[in-house]
Design a protein around this motif. Structure first.
Motif, PDB file in Angstrom:
ATOM      1  N   LEU A 144      59.918   7.092  72.793  1.00 42.39           N
ATOM      2  CA  LEU A 144      60.247   6.905  71.421  1.00 42.39           C
ATOM      3  C   LEU A 144      60.651   8.209  70.800  1.00 42.39           C
ATOM      4  O   LEU A 144      59.626   9.265  70.525  1.00 42.39           O
ATOM      5  N   ALA A 161      58.299   0.439  69.053  1.00 40.13           N
ATOM      6  CA  ALA A 161      59.608   0.377  67.988  1.00 40.13           C
ATOM      7  C   ALA A 161      59.258   0.618  66.596  1.00 40.13           C
ATOM      8  O   ALA A 161      58.302   0.313  66.115  1.00 40.13           O
ATOM      9  N   GLY A 177      56.942   4.277  65.269  1.00 38.56           N
ATOM     10  CA  GLY A 177      56.532   3.212  66.047  1.00 38.56           C
ATOM     11  C   GLY A 177      55.338   2.276  65.884  1.00 38.56           C
ATOM     12  O   GLY A 177      54.282   2.754  65.185  1.00 38.56           O
TER      13      GLY A 177
END
Length: 358
Positions: free
Chosen positions: A237, A304, A243
């Motif tokens: 990421l 995410a 995240g």
């Protein structure tokens, strides 16, 4: 006829609860869908239907005149902004992913453009001299998926007429509880696995309009993952995104057993008030519909920034009271209509999916 002492007491108790419920919102507008009179009429309509007059400071008004949105034999269509917003908030309280996503309230028939970053701007260079020309950069490009509330199938909730008319039971809370659970279950499935065709585009659905397979990180095992895999996922990421881990409960159980090379558990319990449990220093959330089949080539989780998962909600819910259709069984139908939601990832680089090895 004047209210009986019992009816007056019940109404006073309701108004007291209503004022308590809204104490944090400040003064309630006197008119419109958020008014006390409208909300009281809405609840009474759910109980008894049309034709019931209520007394408010010695002035009588018809519920039908207060509530009507569209005419229809047998009751008409009705809505309450307070009921709708309360229902959507209740769903958010159940779905953690919904709490992290970005929400866009809109009209039932409104279309929103959702940008997807297909190309990006290149790095800036330093000048080589005073007369250095500017650089033309056409790298940034946006794709588009039509982003608008997708209608949910209409649903009729059948309830005992005797139950609805019982003044000791808070009928609104009963409807809230059952509808919010059913709606939350449906939305969670689509937020995770939706195809994007006339429904939300799910997080675990590979798509060039959402999260492509280029954002997948493959584990070193065909049955689950090892501690190094989580580090690889976390480092994939890009810097700047916040995240959060997303797993099924079964995956969390296995992750809690993982250790690093020094024999320390990767999972850390939050021991202080307000501190969440974490994996490698970052919070995790649990989803009942996250894929959890631990075999070859299967998605098993995600890391995410879920603020880049957009949700569009149409605040146009209507409720129709069906008086005759279920009368033989002593029931009344409440038809929920014009419920519409859409959702999709809008920035692919904000998502990293975890997939087991082939």
């Amino acid at each position: 006829e004047p209210d009986s002492p019992y009816q007056r007491g019940a109404r006073t108790q309701f108004e007291r609860r209503f004022r308590y419920y809204n104490r944090s919102e400040g003064p309630v507008p006197e008119t419109g869908y958020r008014s006390i009179g409208y909300h009281r009429a809405f609840v009474n309509y759910l109980r008894r239907g049309e034709g019931i007059s209520v007394e408010d400071r010695n002035a009588l008004f018809e519920q039908r005149a207060t509530l009507q949105v569209d005419s229809d034999t047998g009751g008409g269509f009705f809505s309450s902004e307070r009921f709708i917003s309360g229902l959507l908030k209740a769903v958010d309280d159940i779905l953690v992913i919904s709490q992290l996503a970005s929400h866009f309230p809109c009209r039932y028939d409104e279309t929103l453009g959702a940008p997807k970053l297909d190309g990006d701007i290149g790095d800036f260079d330093f000048e080589s001299g005073e007369l250095t020309e500017s650089e033309d950069d056409e790298g940034i490009a946006f794709g588009m998926r039509e982003f608008k509330p997708r209608p949910l199938r209409r649903k009729t909730v059948k309830i005992s007429k005797r139950l609805l008319e019982n003044p000791r039971i808070n009928v609104e809370n009963i409807i809230y509880d059952r509808v919010k659970v059913a709606l939350a279950r449906s939305l969670d499935k689509k937020y995770m696995l939706g195809s994007g065709a006339n429904e939300p585009l799910g997080l675990f659905t590979p798509s060039d309009l959402g999260i492509p397979t280029s954002q997948d990180v493959t584990t070193s095992s065909a049955t689950f993952l090892v501690s190094d895999d989580l580090i690889d996922v976390q480092d994939t990421l890009k810097h700047g995104y916040k995240g959060v881990w997303l797993f099924h409960q079964n995956a969390i159980t296995e992750i809690r057993k993982l250790k690093d090379n020094d024999g320390q558990y990767l999972w850390r319990p939050g021991l202080e008030p307000g501190v969440s449990n974490v994996i490698l220093g970052d919070r995790y959330i649990i989803g009942d519909n996250v894929p959890n089949t631990f075999s070859a080539s299967q998605y098993i989780g995600m890391y995410a920034d879920f603020s880049y998962y957009w949700i569009a909600e149409a605040l146009s819910l209507t409720v129709q009271r069906l008086l005759e259709l279920y009368a033989r069984k002593g029931q009344i139908g409440l038809l929920f209509d014009k419920m519409a939601v859409d959702a999709m990832p809008v920035m692919e680089e904000a998502f990293v999916r975890i997939k087991t090895a082939a």
